[in-house]
Design an enzyme around this catalytic site. Sequence first.
Site, PDB file in Angstrom:
ATOM      1  N   ASP A  48       0.842  -1.202   0.000  1.00 15.30           N
ATOM      2  CA  ASP A  48       0.000   0.000   0.000  1.00 15.30           C
ATOM      3  C   ASP A  48       0.876   1.251   0.000  1.00 15.30           C
ATOM      4  O   ASP A  48       1.606   1.494   0.965  1.00 15.30           O
ATOM      5  CB  ASP A  48      -0.898  -0.024   1.247  1.00 15.30           C
ATOM      6  CG  ASP A  48      -1.983   1.031   1.186  1.00 15.30           C
ATOM      7  OD1 ASP A  48      -1.953   1.871   0.265  1.00 15.30           O
ATOM      8  OD2 ASP A  48      -2.865   1.009   2.057  1.00 15.30           O
ATOM      9  N   ASP A  49       0.825   2.006  -1.071  1.00 15.08           N
ATOM     10  CA  ASP A  49       1.592   3.262  -1.209  1.00 15.08           C
ATOM     11  C   ASP A  49       3.101   3.029  -1.352  1.00 15.08           C
ATOM     12  O   ASP A  49       3.904   3.906  -1.014  1.00 15.08           O
ATOM     13  CB  ASP A  49       1.355   4.221  -0.030  1.00 15.08           C
ATOM     14  CG  ASP A  49      -0.079   4.712   0.073  1.00 15.08           C
ATOM     15  OD1 ASP A  49      -0.915   4.275  -0.725  1.00 15.08           O
ATOM     16  OD2 ASP A  49      -0.349   5.545   0.960  1.00 15.08           O
ATOM     17  N   CYS A  88      -6.157   4.297  -3.164  1.00 10.99           N
ATOM     18  CA  CYS A  88      -6.434   2.927  -2.705  1.00 10.99           C
ATOM     19  C   CYS A  88      -7.709   2.276  -3.252  1.00 10.99           C
ATOM     20  O   CYS A  88      -7.650   1.232  -3.897  1.00 10.99           O
ATOM     21  CB  CYS A  88      -6.519   2.901  -1.187  1.00 10.99           C
ATOM     22  SG  CYS A  88      -5.017   3.438  -0.372  1.00 10.99           S
ATOM     23  N   ARG A  92      -7.903  -0.959  -5.889  1.00  6.44           N
ATOM     24  CA  ARG A  92      -8.210  -2.329  -5.438  1.00  6.44           C
ATOM     25  C   ARG A  92      -9.402  -2.916  -6.184  1.00  6.44           C
ATOM     26  O   ARG A  92      -9.442  -4.111  -6.514  1.00  6.44           O
ATOM     27  CB  ARG A  92      -8.498  -2.322  -3.929  1.00  6.44           C
ATOM     28  CG  ARG A  92      -7.239  -2.205  -3.131  1.00  6.44           C
ATOM     29  CD  ARG A  92      -7.401  -1.414  -1.848  1.00  6.44           C
ATOM     30  NE  ARG A  92      -6.094  -0.856  -1.525  1.00  6.44           N
ATOM     31  CZ  ARG A  92      -5.183  -1.489  -0.815  1.00  6.44           C
ATOM     32  NH1 ARG A  92      -5.448  -2.658  -0.280  1.00  6.44           N
ATOM     33  NH2 ARG A  92      -4.001  -0.953  -0.609  1.00  6.44           N
ATOM     34  N   LYS A 145      -5.586  -5.298   4.093  1.00  8.35           N
ATOM     35  CA  LYS A 145      -6.459  -4.128   3.915  1.00  8.35           C
ATOM     36  C   LYS A 145      -7.430  -4.361   2.760  1.00  8.35           C
ATOM     37  O   LYS A 145      -7.005  -4.571   1.626  1.00  8.35           O
ATOM     38  CB  LYS A 145      -5.580  -2.912   3.635  1.00  8.35           C
ATOM     39  CG  LYS A 145      -6.354  -1.693   3.167  1.00  8.35           C
ATOM     40  CD  LYS A 145      -5.449  -0.498   3.085  1.00  8.35           C
ATOM     41  CE  LYS A 145      -6.053   0.621   2.276  1.00  8.35           C
ATOM     42  NZ  LYS A 145      -5.186   1.809   2.247  1.00  8.35           N
ATOM     43  N   HIS A 147     -10.686  -2.326   1.949  1.00 14.13           N
ATOM     44  CA  HIS A 147     -10.996  -0.984   1.423  1.00 14.13           C
ATOM     45  C   HIS A 147     -11.944  -0.985   0.231  1.00 14.13           C
ATOM     46  O   HIS A 147     -11.866  -0.116  -0.646  1.00 14.13           O
ATOM     47  CB  HIS A 147      -9.704  -0.218   1.087  1.00 14.13           C
ATOM     48  CG  HIS A 147      -9.827   1.242   1.443  1.00 14.13           C
ATOM     49  ND1 HIS A 147      -8.845   2.178   1.254  1.00 14.13           N
ATOM     50  CD2 HIS A 147     -10.886   1.921   1.977  1.00 14.13           C
ATOM     51  CE1 HIS A 147      -9.272   3.359   1.654  1.00 14.13           C
ATOM     52  NE2 HIS A 147     -10.501   3.230   2.104  1.00 14.13           N
ATOM     53  N   SER A 170      -8.207   1.907   5.453  1.00 12.61           N
ATOM     54  CA  SER A 170      -6.828   2.359   5.675  1.00 12.61           C
ATOM     55  C   SER A 170      -6.512   2.446   7.165  1.00 12.61           C
ATOM     56  O   SER A 170      -7.395   2.671   7.990  1.00 12.61           O
ATOM     57  CB  SER A 170      -6.609   3.734   5.042  1.00 12.61           C
ATOM     58  OG  SER A 170      -6.712   3.627   3.649  1.00 12.61           O
ATOM     59  N   HIS A 224       1.578   2.327   3.970  1.00 14.05           N
ATOM     60  CA  HIS A 224       0.648   3.451   4.164  1.00 14.05           C
ATOM     61  C   HIS A 224       0.927   4.058   5.546  1.00 14.05           C
ATOM     62  O   HIS A 224       1.206   3.339   6.503  1.00 14.05           O
ATOM     63  CB  HIS A 224      -0.787   2.911   4.089  1.00 14.05           C
ATOM     64  CG  HIS A 224      -1.853   3.971   3.990  1.00 14.05           C
ATOM     65  ND1 HIS A 224      -2.261   4.704   5.089  1.00 14.05           N
ATOM     66  CD2 HIS A 224      -2.598   4.409   2.941  1.00 14.05           C
ATOM     67  CE1 HIS A 224      -3.215   5.547   4.704  1.00 14.05           C
ATOM     68  NE2 HIS A 224      -3.434   5.393   3.401  1.00 14.05           N
ATOM     69  N   ASP A 276      -0.552  -0.696  -4.760  1.00 17.84           N
ATOM     70  CA  ASP A 276      -1.850  -0.146  -5.203  1.00 17.84           C
ATOM     71  C   ASP A 276      -1.738   1.232  -5.847  1.00 17.84           C
ATOM     72  O   ASP A 276      -2.569   1.619  -6.662  1.00 17.84           O
ATOM     73  CB  ASP A 276      -2.848  -0.094  -4.042  1.00 17.84           C
ATOM     74  CG  ASP A 276      -2.471   0.921  -2.971  1.00 17.84           C
ATOM     75  OD1 ASP A 276      -1.280   1.244  -2.830  1.00 17.84           O
ATOM     76  OD2 ASP A 276      -3.387   1.399  -2.266  1.00 17.84           O
ATOM     77  N   ASN A 277      -0.736   2.005  -5.435  1.00 16.35           N
ATOM     78  CA  ASN A 277      -0.518   3.350  -6.014  1.00 16.35           C
ATOM     79  C   ASN A 277       0.873   3.812  -5.595  1.00 16.35           C
ATOM     80  O   ASN A 277       1.544   3.158  -4.784  1.00 16.35           O
ATOM     81  CB  ASN A 277      -1.598   4.349  -5.570  1.00 16.35           C
ATOM     82  CG  ASN A 277      -1.792   4.429  -4.076  1.00 16.35           C
ATOM     83  OD1 ASN A 277      -2.803   3.940  -3.551  1.00 16.35           O
ATOM     84  ND2 ASN A 277      -0.841   5.001  -3.363  1.00 16.35           N
ATOM     85  N   LYS A 297       1.492   9.393  -5.261  1.00 18.46           N
ATOM     86  CA  LYS A 297       0.111   9.022  -4.932  1.00 18.46           C
ATOM     87  C   LYS A 297      -0.860  10.172  -5.210  1.00 18.46           C
ATOM     88  O   LYS A 297      -0.579  11.315  -4.868  1.00 18.46           O
ATOM     89  CB  LYS A 297       0.040   8.650  -3.454  1.00 18.46           C
ATOM     90  CG  LYS A 297      -1.343   8.361  -2.926  1.00 18.46           C
ATOM     91  CD  LYS A 297      -1.304   7.937  -1.472  1.00 18.46           C
ATOM     92  CE  LYS A 297      -2.710   7.670  -0.944  1.00 18.46           C
ATOM     93  NZ  LYS A 297      -2.688   7.062   0.398  1.00 18.46           N
TER      94      LYS A 297
HETATM   95 MG    MG Z   1      -2.669   3.104  -1.311  1.00 11.51          MG
END
Ligand code: MG
Length: 457
Positions: A48-49, A88, A92, A145, A147, A170, A224, A276-277, A297
């Site tokens: 994540d991130d 996010c 996803r 996660k 989300h 998150s 994240h 994810d990003n 992001k």
């Molecule tokens: Mg993310």
Amino acid sequence: MNRRNFLKTFCKGAAAATLAGFYTNPLFAADNKNQKSKPPNIVVIFADDLGYGDLGCFGHPTISTPNLDRMAAEGMKFSQFYSAAPVCTPSRAALLTGRLPIRNGMCSDRRRVLFPNSAGGLPETEVTIASALKTAGYATCCIGKWHLGHLPKFLPTRRGFDHYFGIPYSNDMKPTPLMSNEETIEEPADQTTLTRRYTEQALKFIQKNKYKHFFLYFPHTFPHVPLFASDSFKNKSLRGLFGDVVEELDWSVGKILHTLRQNNLAENTLVFFTSDNGPWLIMNLNGGSAGLLRGGKGSTWEGGMREPCIAWWPGKIKPNTTNPALASTMDIFATCLEIAGVPVPKDRIIDGVNLLPALLGTGPDPRNIMFFYRGTRLMAVRKGPWKAHFITQAGYREKPKEHDPPLLFNLEYDPSEKFNVADKNSKVIDDIRRTVERHKKNLKTPKSQLELLIKDD
Ligand code: MG
């Protein structure tokens, strides 16, 4: 979607096709236990991130990632691999459905992701990788996660997963419950031990299902912000807390691959690792790095959506390869269904394409076009080496800036998007404009799930 409706969405005879594929697909390995062919297992590990430049094998000078480096040395690195959104929730939704978030209401210009007061989630009409693979008898598990909606009707257990363990949104959102299936078991979750506990659950799932075929979707909570690492990783990395957190994720990947090897599952398991990003740059030292890419992001510059990606499948994927083919998280959907022998739904547009020829080195590049959406707005389009930005918006507070003609970059020459070459390439721009027109003709935008609030329900 119930099982009956799900099956209706598939073309007639799909079940027969699946069964036929089960016995003829050359990718299926013989199961030593019962001598029947067994579809490959699939593991998708989703950070994540995590930015394009945050792993040793993608050029980070001080974050140590020996397990991911080994995964890359034994597998394939994609150097032009994109998520379908720069934040996010839509990212996803796209990974699990193979569809741009604009098609299923999982994006918005007002609320960019789901929040604890959101009443929406991934619609029941969507087919996820998990719900599709269930039809081929896969054991399915989501750890981490989610989300995609935290109300019971949207939880992973209602979207094709047999089991769920994790935080449903998150880790900066309150009250941060840790859930097992549909029950909260800890609130707020102790985040210092989260990566370790997620990993233990993942290993348990693999061990438990080693004689079956399984799909493990493992979307990590980190890196994240806020960042947490367990005691054994804290203050160890040269890159500070962010490095500690990434190094613990690397440890987790090592444990998964080790367990697959130890149980003789490696050659029958495809593992993807990606993010994810891009990095959350406004978090300064607590955010990651997009390496040589521009932005991070939230933005549709390369740094927001181009991700580090490694695919691993010993004996199938040629070791130590770097593939510059365009590919996307959305392609994981079509790839998983292909290797499981499950037909791709015919009653909807699927934006993902099958990556198998690229993974096995048997076919042409899987895709030539990528659309870059921010919420519901089409900001940029990549076609071949060219990327045209019709609208740019760097930060959260900056206003969108329209460009006519669009800014144009040749990403093979200029991955950092520094040199606008629109003036000299009007034919390229005309061609991309036609691509946009065709794309928009097929676009139906349902009501946004991200704008539904619990008080409205
Ligand atoms: Mg993310």
